[in-house]
Design an enzyme around this catalytic site. Structure first.
Site, PDB file in Angstrom:
ATOM      1  N   HIS A   1       0.816  -1.220   0.000  1.00  0.00           N
ATOM      2  CA  HIS A   1       0.000   0.000   0.000  1.00  0.00           C
ATOM      3  C   HIS A   1       0.849   1.268   0.000  1.00  0.00           C
ATOM      4  CE1 HIS A   1      -4.050  -1.759   0.473  1.00  0.00           C
ATOM      5  NE2 HIS A   1      -3.352  -2.788   0.940  1.00  0.00           N
TER       6      HIS A   1
ATOM      7  N   ASP B   1       4.083   9.251  -2.014  1.00  0.00           N
ATOM      8  CA  ASP B   1       2.885   8.565  -1.535  1.00  0.00           C
ATOM      9  C   ASP B   1       2.627   7.365  -2.432  1.00  0.00           C
ATOM     10  OD1 ASP B   1       0.567   8.140  -0.035  1.00  0.00           O
ATOM     11  OD2 ASP B   1      -0.047  10.231  -0.152  1.00  0.00           O
TER      12      ASP B   1
HETATM   13  P1  ADQ Z   1      -2.889   6.635   3.845  1.00  0.00           P
HETATM   14  O1  ADQ Z   1      -1.478   7.056   4.016  1.00  0.00           O
HETATM   15  O2  ADQ Z   1      -3.675   6.471   5.093  1.00  0.00           O
HETATM   16  O3  ADQ Z   1      -3.009   5.312   2.962  1.00  0.00           O
HETATM   17  P2  ADQ Z   1      -4.718   8.025   1.877  1.00  0.00           P
HETATM   18  O4  ADQ Z   1      -4.688   7.083   0.723  1.00  0.00           O
HETATM   19  O5  ADQ Z   1      -4.642   9.465   1.465  1.00  0.00           O
HETATM   20  O6  ADQ Z   1      -3.541   7.809   2.913  1.00  0.00           O
HETATM   21  O7  ADQ Z   1      -6.056   7.864   2.725  1.00  0.00           O
HETATM   22  C1  ADQ Z   1      -6.577   6.653   3.100  1.00  0.00           C
HETATM   23  C2  ADQ Z   1      -7.964   6.844   3.716  1.00  0.00           C
HETATM   24  O8  ADQ Z   1      -7.875   7.573   4.929  1.00  0.00           O
HETATM   25  C3  ADQ Z   1      -8.934   7.598   2.808  1.00  0.00           C
HETATM   26  O9  ADQ Z   1     -10.133   6.883   2.699  1.00  0.00           O
HETATM   27  C4  ADQ Z   1      -9.137   8.933   3.499  1.00  0.00           C
HETATM   28  O10 ADQ Z   1     -10.460   9.448   3.391  1.00  0.00           O
HETATM   29  C5  ADQ Z   1      -8.838   8.614   4.948  1.00  0.00           C
HETATM   30  N1  ADQ Z   1      -8.313   9.838   5.588  1.00  0.00           N
HETATM   31  C6  ADQ Z   1      -7.160  10.467   5.297  1.00  0.00           C
HETATM   32  N2  ADQ Z   1      -7.037  11.574   6.043  1.00  0.00           N
HETATM   33  C7  ADQ Z   1      -8.156  11.661   6.793  1.00  0.00           C
HETATM   34  C8  ADQ Z   1      -8.630  12.606   7.748  1.00  0.00           C
HETATM   35  N3  ADQ Z   1      -7.932  13.687   8.047  1.00  0.00           N
HETATM   36  N4  ADQ Z   1      -9.842  12.378   8.330  1.00  0.00           N
HETATM   37  C9  ADQ Z   1     -10.559  11.277   8.000  1.00  0.00           C
HETATM   38  N5  ADQ Z   1     -10.168  10.363   7.097  1.00  0.00           N
HETATM   39  C10 ADQ Z   1      -8.981  10.545   6.502  1.00  0.00           C
HETATM   40  C11 ADQ Z   1      -2.034   4.355   2.480  1.00  0.00           C
HETATM   41  C12 ADQ Z   1      -0.996   4.922   1.512  1.00  0.00           C
HETATM   42  C13 ADQ Z   1      -1.672   5.515   0.283  1.00  0.00           C
HETATM   43  C14 ADQ Z   1      -2.496   4.412  -0.383  1.00  0.00           C
HETATM   44  C15 ADQ Z   1      -3.516   3.872   0.618  1.00  0.00           C
HETATM   45  C16 ADQ Z   1      -4.338   2.713   0.029  1.00  0.00           C
HETATM   46  O11 ADQ Z   1      -0.178   5.890   2.161  1.00  0.00           O
HETATM   47  O12 ADQ Z   1      -0.706   6.005  -0.628  1.00  0.00           O
HETATM   48  O13 ADQ Z   1      -3.148   4.921  -1.533  1.00  0.00           O
HETATM   49  O14 ADQ Z   1      -2.825   3.356   1.768  1.00  0.00           O
HETATM   50  O15 ADQ Z   1      -3.553   1.737  -0.576  1.00  0.00           O
END
Ligand code: ADQ
Length: 471
Positions: A153, A361
């Site tokens: 991920h 990312d």
């Molecule tokens: P994350 O680093 O957690 O994921 P991201 O893909 O941007 O980052 O978000 C994942 C989920 O968390 C989204 O559904 C988003 O809505 C939620 N989220 C993020 N910030 C939030 C906030 N402030 N409040 C509430 N919800 C929030 C990791 C990797 C990514 C990759 C994903 C999935 O870092 O690059 O795409 O896994 O594989």
């Protein structure tokens, strides 16, 4: 018929799933026989070999407990203080403690020992993320002949960052024990292939390293997505409307620039605030009529580098306030709490600019969700880091180098000045890409590649649903 076994660090909890990924994987398990395996979230004094079984709203879950020491070394230690920073090319933020690797290995062995007796010979096992790289090796050591896939991920590191990780040779050998490895983006497949083809020995290796045989492992990009249609629906839900109403009352005619992230140094938050500061410094006309809302709840806050990022952000937000705020206008709001998806969808829909500027990312699902929540008649503009995997599928966003805060400030200006026609054209292309890469298709395409028989099962499921609905 093959069962599907999903393995991740944590299993989903009770109540509605928090993100599109958990929803999609739950859907996979509601259409197929199988179960989800992972850590229970409980810490024990002494190691336990017991597996607990639970039925969570129809989802079969098998969980194990970990000791506090093992968990610290495996999770906060090796996974999040070595692998996470190195895979995100932040070697300066990696802390290396030799004994963490032993804990990481031990937890993976414990996962394998508990999972092995639950496996049937034709089960298909899908392992998620960097916490569990050695799991296939450990299962194979116990005799597993199953098809085992791994999905990463986060981004895959460049070769020199990989060489900085202790035991990287073992980890790469572990990856070669999977049948299929799924990466976020083509960039990650290229980095993996670069290592696999050259395999330069580590400078610190004591013995000459044996070449790792990757011939039985397929490595492919499976760009993950969200459920954009669900975000469209959510963006007009009562909770979203309530959030929009609250925000409109506070903003009046100010246009909203929105950032939504976990508080993590990979997300480029200080650079983002600096870019916004430059926008205000260079363009007096935006003062009083734009507002930056950054939502960033703390994560992994037992790790020093995360606390430092939080302190830096506090100081920067204070600086921008001190420099530009007036008695009746605040240039930004920085909120440190998480919101549920309906409220987030409301914020996305209201925002004229979605500012997604990680330094590095995997995919970044916030970018997908922002696109999903837009009003097709008056869409906002996505300003996106070229170092997010999403940049490969969203070339119509305003792509920026997040390290270059002048460039990001200029992209913000362009986004705020962009005429409606251009906003619509760009958004339509983004929408097409977001729906093409939706999370349900992502899960099925990975599983079909891992085990072609799954396709028939999916078709049978669709037919069954169809027959049931016309019966
Ligand atoms: P994350 O680093 O957690 O994921 P991201 O893909 O941007 O980052 O978000 C994942 C989920 O968390 C989204 O559904 C988003 O809505 C939620 N989220 C993020 N910030 C939030 C906030 N402030 N409040 C509430 N919800 C929030 C990791 C990797 C990514 C990759 C994903 C999935 O870092 O690059 O795409 O896994 O594989």
């Amino acid at each position: 018929m093959s069962r599907i076994v999903i393995v991740s660090n944590r299993t989903p909890g009770k109540g509605p799933a928090a993100g599109g990924l958990a929803v999609a994987l739950r859907k996979v398990l509601s259409n197929h026989e199988g179960f989800w395996f992972g850590w229970s979230g409980k810490l024990t004094e002494t190691p336990s070999s017991k597996t607990h079984f639970e039925d969570i709203d129809g989802l079969k879950v098998a969980q194990i407990d970990l000791t506090a020491d093992d968990h610290r070394a495996y999770y906060a230690g090796f996974s999040n203080s070595i692998l996470w920073p190195s895979f995100h090319l932040r070697l300066d933020l990696a802390t290396i403690e030799g004994y963490w690797y032993e804990g990481y290995r031990r937890v993976n062995q414990q996962f394998a020992k508990a999972l092995m007796p639950l496996l049937k010979p034709d089960d298909v096992v899908w392992v998620h993320d960097y916490h569990l790289i050695p799991l296939a090796s450990e299962l194979r050591r116990l005799g597993a002949k199953n098809r085992i896939g791994f999905y990463l991920h986060i981004p895959f590191p460049t070769a020199d960052a990989l060489y900085a990780i202790p035991h990287h040779g073992d980890l790469m050998r572990d990856l070669s024990r999977y049948d299929l490895i799924g990466m976020q983006a083509n960039r990650d497949v290229a980095a993996f292939t670069d290592f696999a083809e050259h395999q330069a020995p580590s400078t610190f290796a004591t013995a000459s390293t044996e070449t790792i045989d990757f011939s039985k492992t397929e490595v492919t990009a499976f760009p993950i997505g969200s459920d954009p249609e669900a975000f469209t629906r959510l963006s007009t839900s009562p909770a979203a409307k309530k959030m929009i109403h609250r925000m409109r009352r506070a903003l009046a005619d100010q246009r909203l620039i929105l950032g939504v992230d976990r508080l993590d140094y990979s997300k480029g938050l200080p650079q983002r605030i600096e870019a916004y500061e430059k926008l205000l410094a260079n363009n007096q006309r935006f003062r009083r009529n734009v507002h930056l809302l950054q939502v960033a709840p703390p994560s992994r806050d037992s790790i020093k580098e995360y606390q430092e990022t939080s302190d830096t952000l506090d100081a920067m937000a204070g600086r921008v306030m001190g420099r530009f705020a007036e008695p009746d206008w605040a240039p930004l709001t920085y909120v440190k709490r998480a919101y549920g998806q309906p409220s987030l969808a409301g914020l996305y829909r209201l925002a004229r600019v979605g500012l997604v500027t990680p330094l590095r990312d995997g995919m970044n699902l916030v970018a997908h969700e922002y696109v999903g929540a837009q009003d097709p008649e008056d869409p906002g503009v996505l300003v996106l880091s070229r170092f997010a995997g999403a940049a490969e599928i969203f070339p119509e966003a305003l792509l920026v180098n997040p390290f270059d805060t002048d460039e990001t400030a200029e992209a913000l200006r362009m986004a705020l000045d962009m005429p409606l026609e251009e906003r619509k054209q760009r958004w339509q292309a983004l929408w097409a890409a977001a729906t093409k890469h939706n999370v349900d298709d992502w899960a099925l395409s990975f599983l079909k590649r891992l085990s072609p028989g799954i396709e028939d099962q999916a078709q049978v499921d669709k037919d069954t649903i169809y027959m049931a609905s016309v019966a």
